[in-house]
Enzyme design. Structure first.
Site, PDB file in Angstrom:
ATOM      1  N   LYS A  54       0.951  -1.292  -0.056  1.00 31.71           N
ATOM      2  CA  LYS A  54      -0.169  -0.154   0.013  1.00 31.71           C
ATOM      3  C   LYS A  54       0.944   1.284  -0.062  1.00 31.71           C
ATOM      4  CE  LYS A  54      -3.918  -2.291   2.107  1.00 31.71           C
ATOM      5  NZ  LYS A  54      -4.445  -2.692   3.513  1.00 31.71           N
ATOM      6  N   GLN A  98      -4.685  -1.078   9.397  1.00 29.71           N
ATOM      7  CA  GLN A  98      -4.753  -2.823   9.028  1.00 29.71           C
ATOM      8  C   GLN A  98      -5.333  -3.570   9.765  1.00 29.71           C
ATOM      9  OE1 GLN A  98      -3.795  -3.306   5.730  1.00 29.71           O
ATOM     10  NE2 GLN A  98      -3.844  -5.395   5.896  1.00 29.71           N
ATOM     11  N   ASP A 121     -10.968   3.166   3.475  1.00 30.22           N
ATOM     12  CA  ASP A 121     -11.627   1.616   3.467  1.00 30.22           C
ATOM     13  C   ASP A 121     -12.915   1.507   3.216  1.00 30.22           C
ATOM     14  OD1 ASP A 121      -9.594  -0.222   3.708  1.00 30.22           O
ATOM     15  OD2 ASP A 121      -9.316  -0.079   5.757  1.00 30.22           O
TER      16      ASP A 121
HETATM   17  N1  GUN Z   1      -6.809  -6.647   5.987  1.00 32.40           N
HETATM   18  C1  GUN Z   1      -7.147  -7.239   4.744  1.00 32.40           C
HETATM   19  N2  GUN Z   1      -7.761  -6.632   3.902  1.00 32.40           N
HETATM   20  C2  GUN Z   1      -7.805  -5.270   4.496  1.00 32.40           C
HETATM   21  C3  GUN Z   1      -8.523  -3.985   3.910  1.00 32.40           C
HETATM   22  O1  GUN Z   1      -9.119  -3.888   2.711  1.00 32.40           O
HETATM   23  N3  GUN Z   1      -8.594  -3.047   4.715  1.00 32.40           N
HETATM   24  C4  GUN Z   1      -7.842  -3.271   5.842  1.00 32.40           C
HETATM   25  N4  GUN Z   1      -8.123  -2.114   6.736  1.00 32.40           N
HETATM   26  N5  GUN Z   1      -7.403  -4.169   6.549  1.00 32.40           N
HETATM   27  C5  GUN Z   1      -7.431  -5.392   5.810  1.00 32.40           C
END
Ligand code: GUN
Length: 302
Positions: A54, A98, A121
Site C-alpha cells: 500500500k 490494517q 477503506d
Molecule cells: N486486511 C485485509 N484486507 C484489508 C483491507 O482491505 N483493509 C484493511 N484495513 N485491512 C485489511
C-alpha cells in the site's frame, strides 16, 4: 468458447496512471497532494506485506505516505488517541488501520473512531449508510467491491437490466457489491440476488446469472455447469491450497485457487477474472483512488 480474461493487473496500471496524472495536476493548481497513513499494529507477515505494498503504491502515484507501525501490545486507548491525532491532521486525507487487530482491541471501536471523511477503506457505518443510499451520497465505496465494479465497466460488460448473482454475504464484499450493482448509475442498474450457505439451490441461481460474482472463500465451489454460456464471471476467492517453489525466485510460494473452477469455466463464460491477477490487484488500486477522492472532496473538486 474461450472467455475474454479481465486482468486486474492491466486495469490497475491504467487506473494508477490516471491517478498519477491527476495528482500532478492538483499539485500544480492547489499546491497539495493526497496524504495516506497506514497504521499497522504488531508484525503479522501477511499484514506487513499488504501495508508495504500500500505504501509503495501510494509513493508511486505521488501521495505523501506515513507508515505508522505500533507494537502488538498497544492499548486500545493509545490506538484511539493515535487515530484522533490523524483525524485532526490537515495533511492526511486517508486513514487505514490494517486488519486484523490483536484480540485485546475492539475492531469496531477503532474503525468507528476514524473520521468518516478520511475512511478510505469505506468500513465506517456512515460510509456503509452512504453506500446504501447511493448516488451523490456515496463517498468511499469499500475497495474490493469498488474494484469489481470498475473491472466490469472497463471490460465493457452491460450491467443495466442484467441478472447479477452474488455468492457470499460478507460485509466487505458480498453485501456492498450487491448494493452497488442495484443502484442507479453506470456499472449498475442490475437485478441482484445474494446467495449464501443457507440458500436452497445454489446451482439454479448461478445458472441464471449474466454476471456471477463469487466471494465465498471455498476453492472450486462454482462448477462449470453452473455458468450460463457467455456470462461474466468475477472470482473474488483467494484460497491457499498448497505451496510450490517459484521457478523465477526459487522461493516457496503459495498455490492460490479461486472459488471458481477456472480451467473449465473459461470454456463456457464470456468473461472471467483469473486468480491470481484478477480482482486481487484492484483492492489497493481503489484505496489509492479513494484517497485521491478524499482530497478532491476537501478541495471542493467533487
Ligand atoms: N486486511 C485485509 N484486507 C484489508 C483491507 O482491505 N483493509 C484493511 N484495513 N485491512 C485489511
Amino acid at each position: 468458447m474461450t472467455a475474454k480474461l479481465i486482468k486486474g493487473t492491466e486495469i490497475r496500471e491504467e487506473i494508477l496512471e490516471e491517478i498519477t496524472r491527476e495528482v500532478k495536476e492538483i499539485k500544480e493548481k492547489h499546491g497539495v497532494v493526497p496524504g495516506l497513513v497506514t497504521i499497522l499494529v504488531g508484525s503479522s507477515p501477511a499484514s506487513i506485506s499488504y501495508v508495504t505494498l500500500k505504501i509503495k503504491t501510494a509513493h508511486r502515484v505521488g501521495f505523501t505516505e506515513i507508515q505508522d507501525d505500533q507494537p502488538v501490545d498497544i492499548s486500545e486507548e493509545d490506538l484511539l488517541a493515535l487515530i484522533e491525532k490523524y483525524n485532526k491532521d490537515e495533511s492526511i486525507n486517508g486513514i487505514l488501520v490494517q486488519l486484523p487487530l490483536p484480540k485485546h482491541i475492539d475492531d469496531k471501536k477503532i474503525l468507528n473512531a476514524i473520521d468518516p471523511d478520511k475512511d478510505v477503506d469505506g468500513f465506517h457505518p456512515v460510509n456503509v449508510g452512504r453506500l446504501m443510499i447511493g448516488g451523490d451520497e456515496v463517498k468511499f465505496p469499500p475497495c474490493t467491491p469498488f474494484g469489481i465494479q470498475e473491472m466490469i465497466i472497463r471490460a465493457g460488460v452491460e450491467t443495466s437490466g442484467a441478472e447479477v448473482v452474488v455468492v457470499g454475504r460478507s460485509n466487505i464484499v458480498g453485501k456492498p457489491i450487491a448494493n452497488m450493482m442495484v443502484q442507479k448509475g453506470p456499472g449498475a442498474n442490475a437485478t441482484v440476488t445474494i446467495v449464501h450457505t443457507r440458500t436452497k439451490d445454489l446451482a439454479a441461481h448461478c445458472k441464471r446469472a449474466d454476471i456471477l460474482i463469487v466471494a465465498a472463500g471455498v476453492p472450486d465451489l462454482v462448477k462449470p455447469e453452473w455458468i450460463k454460456p457467455g456470462a461474466c464471471v468475477i472470482d473474488v476467492g483467494v484460497n491457499r491450497v498448497g505451496e510450490k517453489i517459484s521457478e523465477k525466485t526459487g522461493k516457496t510460494i503459495a498455490i492460490l485457487k479461486g472459488d471458481v473452477d477456472f480451467d473449465a469455466a473459461k470454456e463456457i463464460a464470456g468473461y472471467i477474472t483469473p486468480v491470481p491477477g484478477g480482482v486481487g490487484p484492484m483492492t489497493i488500486t481503489m484505496l489509492m483512488l479513494n484517497t485521491l477522492k478524499s482530497l478532491k472532496f476537501k478541495l471542493g473538486l467533487m
